[in-house]
Design a protein around this motif. Structure first.
Motif, PDB file in Angstrom:
ATOM      1  N   GLY A 136      41.126  39.932  28.579  1.00 36.95           N
ATOM      2  CA  GLY A 136      41.312  39.964  30.027  1.00 36.95           C
ATOM      3  C   GLY A 136      41.912  38.682  30.562  1.00 36.95           C
ATOM      4  O   GLY A 136      42.807  38.709  31.422  1.00 36.95           O
ATOM      5  N   THR A 137      41.421  37.533  30.082  1.00 37.45           N
ATOM      6  CA  THR A 137      41.938  36.255  30.552  1.00 37.45           C
ATOM      7  C   THR A 137      43.396  36.067  30.135  1.00 37.45           C
ATOM      8  O   THR A 137      44.233  35.601  30.927  1.00 37.45           O
ATOM      9  CB  THR A 137      41.090  35.092  30.013  1.00 37.45           C
ATOM     10  OG1 THR A 137      39.751  35.215  30.502  1.00 37.45           O
ATOM     11  CG2 THR A 137      41.654  33.747  30.474  1.00 37.45           C
ATOM     12  N   MET A 138      43.725  36.411  28.905  1.00 41.55           N
ATOM     13  CA  MET A 138      45.107  36.278  28.444  1.00 41.55           C
ATOM     14  C   MET A 138      46.036  37.187  29.242  1.00 41.55           C
ATOM     15  O   MET A 138      47.152  36.786  29.600  1.00 41.55           O
ATOM     16  CB  MET A 138      45.202  36.585  26.958  1.00 41.55           C
ATOM     17  CG  MET A 138      44.529  35.559  26.054  1.00 41.55           C
ATOM     18  SD  MET A 138      45.217  33.878  26.229  1.00 41.55           S
ATOM     19  CE  MET A 138      46.911  34.140  25.695  1.00 41.55           C
ATOM     20  N   ASN A 139      45.588  38.398  29.543  1.00 37.87           N
ATOM     21  CA  ASN A 139      46.404  39.298  30.352  1.00 37.87           C
ATOM     22  C   ASN A 139      46.646  38.720  31.744  1.00 37.87           C
ATOM     23  O   ASN A 139      47.759  38.795  32.290  1.00 37.87           O
ATOM     24  CB  ASN A 139      45.744  40.670  30.465  1.00 37.87           C
ATOM     25  CG  ASN A 139      45.793  41.457  29.174  1.00 37.87           C
ATOM     26  OD1 ASN A 139      46.586  41.161  28.281  1.00 37.87           O
ATOM     27  ND2 ASN A 139      44.942  42.464  29.054  1.00 37.87           N
ATOM     28  N   GLN A 140      45.596  38.137  32.327  1.00 40.63           N
ATOM     29  CA  GLN A 140      45.742  37.548  33.649  1.00 40.63           C
ATOM     30  C   GLN A 140      46.660  36.329  33.619  1.00 40.63           C
ATOM     31  O   GLN A 140      47.440  36.102  34.543  1.00 40.63           O
ATOM     32  CB  GLN A 140      44.372  37.161  34.215  1.00 40.63           C
ATOM     33  CG  GLN A 140      43.557  38.342  34.694  1.00 40.63           C
ATOM     34  CD  GLN A 140      42.455  37.940  35.653  1.00 40.63           C
ATOM     35  OE1 GLN A 140      41.977  36.805  35.645  1.00 40.63           O
ATOM     36  NE2 GLN A 140      42.036  38.863  36.496  1.00 40.63           N
ATOM     37  N   LEU A 141      46.566  35.535  32.556  1.00 46.36           N
ATOM     38  CA  LEU A 141      47.435  34.367  32.431  1.00 46.36           C
ATOM     39  C   LEU A 141      48.903  34.788  32.341  1.00 46.36           C
ATOM     40  O   LEU A 141      49.771  34.201  32.999  1.00 46.36           O
ATOM     41  CB  LEU A 141      47.038  33.552  31.201  1.00 46.36           C
ATOM     42  CG  LEU A 141      47.947  32.377  30.827  1.00 46.36           C
ATOM     43  CD1 LEU A 141      48.077  31.393  31.983  1.00 46.36           C
ATOM     44  CD2 LEU A 141      47.422  31.679  29.575  1.00 46.36           C
ATOM     45  N   VAL A 142      49.181  35.795  31.534  1.00 50.65           N
ATOM     46  CA  VAL A 142      50.558  36.288  31.388  1.00 50.65           C
ATOM     47  C   VAL A 142      51.078  36.795  32.734  1.00 50.65           C
ATOM     48  O   VAL A 142      52.218  36.514  33.127  1.00 50.65           O
ATOM     49  CB  VAL A 142      50.621  37.398  30.320  1.00 50.65           C
ATOM     50  CG1 VAL A 142      51.980  38.094  30.346  1.00 50.65           C
ATOM     51  CG2 VAL A 142      50.356  36.812  28.938  1.00 50.65           C
ATOM     52  N   GLU A 143      50.250  37.544  33.458  1.00 49.00           N
ATOM     53  CA  GLU A 143      50.663  38.064  34.762  1.00 49.00           C
ATOM     54  C   GLU A 143      50.841  36.935  35.769  1.00 49.00           C
ATOM     55  O   GLU A 143      51.779  36.958  36.595  1.00 49.00           O
ATOM     56  CB  GLU A 143      49.616  39.064  35.274  1.00 49.00           C
ATOM     57  CG  GLU A 143      49.866  39.614  36.665  1.00 49.00           C
ATOM     58  CD  GLU A 143      51.181  40.370  36.800  1.00 49.00           C
ATOM     59  OE1 GLU A 143      51.633  40.552  37.956  1.00 49.00           O
ATOM     60  OE2 GLU A 143      51.775  40.771  35.769  1.00 49.00           O
ATOM     61  N   PHE A 144      49.970  35.939  35.724  1.00 52.06           N
ATOM     62  CA  PHE A 144      50.076  34.778  36.612  1.00 52.06           C
ATOM     63  C   PHE A 144      51.403  34.054  36.382  1.00 52.06           C
ATOM     64  O   PHE A 144      52.099  33.686  37.329  1.00 52.06           O
ATOM     65  CB  PHE A 144      48.903  33.831  36.344  1.00 52.06           C
ATOM     66  CG  PHE A 144      48.813  32.659  37.274  1.00 52.06           C
ATOM     67  CD1 PHE A 144      48.049  32.724  38.428  1.00 52.06           C
ATOM     68  CD2 PHE A 144      49.486  31.473  36.999  1.00 52.06           C
ATOM     69  CE1 PHE A 144      47.963  31.641  39.293  1.00 52.06           C
ATOM     70  CE2 PHE A 144      49.409  30.385  37.853  1.00 52.06           C
ATOM     71  CZ  PHE A 144      48.645  30.472  39.008  1.00 52.06           C
ATOM     72  N   ALA A 145      51.757  33.852  35.106  1.00 55.83           N
ATOM     73  CA  ALA A 145      53.016  33.194  34.769  1.00 55.83           C
ATOM     74  C   ALA A 145      54.213  34.037  35.206  1.00 55.83           C
ATOM     75  O   ALA A 145      55.210  33.501  35.713  1.00 55.83           O
ATOM     76  CB  ALA A 145      53.077  32.917  33.267  1.00 55.83           C
ATOM     77  N   ARG A 146      54.105  35.340  35.023  1.00 54.62           N
ATOM     78  CA  ARG A 146      55.209  36.231  35.420  1.00 54.62           C
ATOM     79  C   ARG A 146      55.460  36.147  36.919  1.00 54.62           C
ATOM     80  O   ARG A 146      56.607  36.044  37.363  1.00 54.62           O
ATOM     81  CB  ARG A 146      54.882  37.668  35.018  1.00 54.62           C
ATOM     82  CG  ARG A 146      56.036  38.654  35.253  1.00 54.62           C
ATOM     83  CD  ARG A 146      55.577  40.096  35.197  1.00 54.62           C
ATOM     84  NE  ARG A 146      54.665  40.420  36.285  1.00 54.62           N
ATOM     85  CZ  ARG A 146      55.056  40.663  37.541  1.00 54.62           C
ATOM     86  NH1 ARG A 146      56.342  40.594  37.869  1.00 54.62           N
ATOM     87  NH2 ARG A 146      54.160  40.956  38.470  1.00 54.62           N
ATOM     88  N   ARG A 147      54.381  36.191  37.703  1.00 53.91           N
ATOM     89  CA  ARG A 147      54.546  36.107  39.163  1.00 53.91           C
ATOM     90  C   ARG A 147      55.146  34.774  39.589  1.00 53.91           C
ATOM     91  O   ARG A 147      55.890  34.709  40.567  1.00 53.91           O
ATOM     92  CB  ARG A 147      53.199  36.314  39.863  1.00 53.91           C
ATOM     93  CG  ARG A 147      52.638  37.723  39.753  1.00 53.91           C
ATOM     94  CD  ARG A 147      51.580  37.978  40.816  1.00 53.91           C
ATOM     95  NE  ARG A 147      50.539  36.966  40.821  1.00 53.91           N
ATOM     96  CZ  ARG A 147      49.398  37.053  40.151  1.00 53.91           C
ATOM     97  NH1 ARG A 147      49.156  38.124  39.403  1.00 53.91           N
ATOM     98  NH2 ARG A 147      48.505  36.091  40.224  1.00 53.91           N
ATOM     99  N   GLY A 148      54.824  33.728  38.861  1.00 54.57           N
ATOM    100  CA  GLY A 148      55.359  32.413  39.185  1.00 54.57           C
ATOM    101  C   GLY A 148      56.683  32.112  38.516  1.00 54.57           C
ATOM    102  O   GLY A 148      57.186  30.988  38.621  1.00 54.57           O
ATOM    103  N   LYS A 149      57.230  33.119  37.810  1.00 56.63           N
ATOM    104  CA  LYS A 149      58.508  32.962  37.094  1.00 56.63           C
ATOM    105  C   LYS A 149      58.458  31.792  36.119  1.00 56.63           C
ATOM    106  O   LYS A 149      59.387  30.989  36.008  1.00 56.63           O
ATOM    107  CB  LYS A 149      59.659  32.801  38.085  1.00 56.63           C
ATOM    108  CG  LYS A 149      59.900  34.037  38.968  1.00 56.63           C
ATOM    109  CD  LYS A 149      61.067  33.811  39.904  1.00 56.63           C
ATOM    110  CE  LYS A 149      61.483  35.099  40.612  1.00 56.63           C
ATOM    111  NZ  LYS A 149      60.406  35.748  41.355  1.00 56.63           N
TER     112      LYS A 149
END
Length: 224
Positions: free
Chosen positions: A121-134
Motif C-alpha cells: 500500500g505504501t509503495m503504491n501511494q508513493l508511486v502515485e504521489f510521484a506521478r501526480r508531482g511529475k
C-alpha cells in the motif's frame, strides 16, 4: 495555540510524535485505536470495514475541537486518501513529508519496512504521489523480517535494536543506495544509525514540523 489530533494504531507511536513536535507551539492530543492488528486474520476484516472504521474515527477526532489530524500509522494511511473523506479539518498523512523528500532525490533509493502489511500500500501511494508531482523515482522496498511482532508484544527495545542492526548491515552492503525508513516506529533507530555511520537515513519525522505548519496554515514557534 493550535490543536493537533494524532491518530495512532499503537501507543508506542506517541513518544515519536512527542519528540518530533513536542517543542512546537502546538497542543498534541492523542487518539489510539489498536484493534486493527488483532482483527487482521478474521474473515470479515475487509478493506470496506477498515475504510469505514478509519473514516468514523477521523470524523470523531475532527469533532473534538482539533484544528487538524495527523495520521501516524502507515496501515491507516494506505486505506484512504484524505481528499475522499470530506473531513472538516486538514488531514496530514505521516507519509507525506517522507514522500516529498524521496521525490526530491535522484538515483536508486531503498525504503525500509518492518510491517509487511504496509509495504504494498505504501509503495503504491508513493508511486502515485510521484506521478501526480511529475517526479521520476527509483525506489525499492526492503522488509526487516521478524521485527514488527516485537512491537506488538511490547518489546520496544529489542525492536529498536534489531532495526538498528539491520539498517547498519544494509548500509554496509549497499552504500551506493539512499536509505529511508517508512514507519514512524523506525525513526529513532534511523536517527541513531545516521549518527553512528554518518550516512543519511530518511524518516517520516525529518520534515514533519514543516508540513504540519503548512497544513495548519500556522507558524509554530519553537518553545525553549
Amino acid at each position: 495555540m493550535k490543536k493537533l489530533g494524532c491518530f495512532h494504531a499503537h501507543h508506542s507511536n506517541i513518544e515519536y510524535i512527542e519528540k518530533a513536535l513536542g517543542n512546537y507551539s502546538i497542543k498534541l492530543i492523542h487518539f489510539v485505536d489498536p484493534g486493527f492488528d488483532g482483527r487482521k486474520g478474521e474473515s470479515d476484516f475487509t478493506s470496506e470495514l477498515v475504510h469505514k472504521r478509519i473514516k468514523d474515527m477521523l470524523n470523531w477526532i475532527a469533532g473534538s475541537g482539533v484544528d487538524g489530524i495527523l495520521v501516524t500509522c502507515t496501515f491507516f494511511t494506505t486505506h484512504f486518501q484524505g481528499e475522499e473523506l470530506e473531513c472538516p479539518v486538514p488531514i496530514i498523512n505521516i507519509d507525506t513529508p517522507l514522500f516529498h523528500d524521496i521525490c526530491e532525490r535522484e538515483g536508486l533509493q531503498t525504503l525500509v519496512f518492518t510491517n509487511p502489511d504496509t509495504v504494498e500500500g505504501t509503495m503504491n501511494q508513493l508511486v502515485e504521489f510521484a506521478r501526480r508531482g511529475k517526479k521520476k523515482i527509483k525506489v525499492i522496498p526492503h522488509l526487516v523480517d521478524n521485527a514488527f511482532n516485537l512491537i506488538m508484544t511490547g518489546e520496544q527495545e529489542n525492536y529498536r535494536a534489531l532495526v538498528e542492526e539491520k539498517l547498519e548491515d544494509y548500509i554496509e552492503e549497499h552504500i551506493d543506495k539512499t536509505l529511508s525508513v517508512a514507519q514512524l516506529s523506525m525513526a529513532s533507530s534511523a536517527e541513531n544509525v545516521e549518527g553512528k555511520t554518518g550516512v543519511f537515513v530518511g524518516s517520516p519525522v525529518k520534515s514533519l514540523g514543516r508540513y504540519v505548519e503548512k497544513a495548519l496554515n500556522y507558524k509554530c514557534d519553537i518553545l525553549p
